[in-house]
Design an enzyme around this catalytic site. Sequence first.
Site, mmCIF file in Angstrom:
data_model
loop_
_atom_site.group_PDB
_atom_site.id
_atom_site.type_symbol
_atom_site.label_atom_id
_atom_site.label_comp_id
_atom_site.label_asym_id
_atom_site.label_seq_id
_atom_site.Cartn_x
_atom_site.Cartn_y
_atom_site.Cartn_z
ATOM 1 N N ASP A 114 0.822 -1.219 0.000
ATOM 2 C CA ASP A 114 0.000 0.000 0.000
ATOM 3 C C ASP A 114 0.851 1.261 0.000
ATOM 4 O O ASP A 114 0.608 2.191 -0.766
ATOM 5 C CB ASP A 114 -0.906 0.024 1.237
ATOM 6 C CG ASP A 114 -1.895 -1.126 1.265
ATOM 7 O OD1 ASP A 114 -2.301 -1.566 0.175
ATOM 8 O OD2 ASP A 114 -2.269 -1.568 2.363
ATOM 9 N N ASP A 140 2.268 -2.181 4.552
ATOM 10 C CA ASP A 140 0.874 -2.507 4.273
ATOM 11 C C ASP A 140 0.024 -2.215 5.494
ATOM 12 O O ASP A 140 0.466 -2.394 6.634
ATOM 13 C CB ASP A 140 0.728 -3.980 3.888
ATOM 14 C CG ASP A 140 0.898 -4.185 2.407
ATOM 15 O OD1 ASP A 140 -0.025 -3.849 1.656
ATOM 16 O OD2 ASP A 140 1.959 -4.674 1.997
ATOM 17 N N LYS A 142 -3.215 -3.381 7.460
ATOM 18 C CA LYS A 142 -4.032 -4.594 7.583
ATOM 19 C C LYS A 142 -5.063 -4.407 8.690
ATOM 20 O O LYS A 142 -4.844 -4.773 9.843
ATOM 21 C CB LYS A 142 -3.129 -5.796 7.893
ATOM 22 C CG LYS A 142 -2.044 -6.070 6.868
ATOM 23 C CD LYS A 142 -2.618 -6.583 5.562
ATOM 24 C CE LYS A 142 -1.546 -7.002 4.579
ATOM 25 N NZ LYS A 142 -2.105 -7.512 3.319
#
Length: 245
Positions: A114, A140, A142
């Site tokens: 991301d 990322d 999550k």
Amino acid sequence: MYNKFRKLQYQRYNDAKKYFTDNFDKLIELEKYFANSITRLLKNNIEEIEADYNEASYLFPFWQNYPPDDRGRKPKGDQYPWIEVGEHAVGSKLGRFLATEYGIKDTGIPTGPDQRFVLTHKDINEITGGYTNSCWLFIDIKSVGPRDDFAHTVMSHNQISGDGRWDEIETGVSNEVMQAVGKRTSHDFHCSVPPIYILSDGTILPVILMAVKPVYKMKSLEGNGESGQPLQRLTIVTIPNGLLL
């Protein structure tokens, strides 16, 4: 453009791969350093993060007729997917937080995690023994709730680095297929991130991979008639560089 700097990148990549293979402790130190750095930046800004995260629940009247689609296995229908809340209220802030301490570039790449930041700092230079003052930090986001708050996180092949073989100048970097081992079954796992990148100007970028897990509560489960999905905590995860794996 695809091949303009290939020779330089090929030579520097294999030199860098040998250096970090021979000095793998420097990769471990870099991972520890950024785990501590990201933790500190998030703690220092937790009030802003929490306020923006929780605003998603207060804004319910504006999106209640157009909720995000349920995800996951057999959703019960009493919680809302909060993935984009985490990506914006946490992930989108990281570049701004990092820019207070690091030289930072949002270098383009077609696939990956991301958040992707090319970072430069004297600490990186010191940790790598003067070999490079830069790295590529991949993070990322999550987001999970009380029903999927496990002691692991799910990563795709675009979020994990491999051993990064580049044997011939024409072939480019590829990774050996790994085995993902589960309780009931195993399967091939094709890591797509190299352990090191070389920019067109020759900058050497060892890859640091992390995940931030925003964990939210479900007020509806507390039995007091309230609703909403406020932030409960942030969990920091570090994934080893492919050379260490």
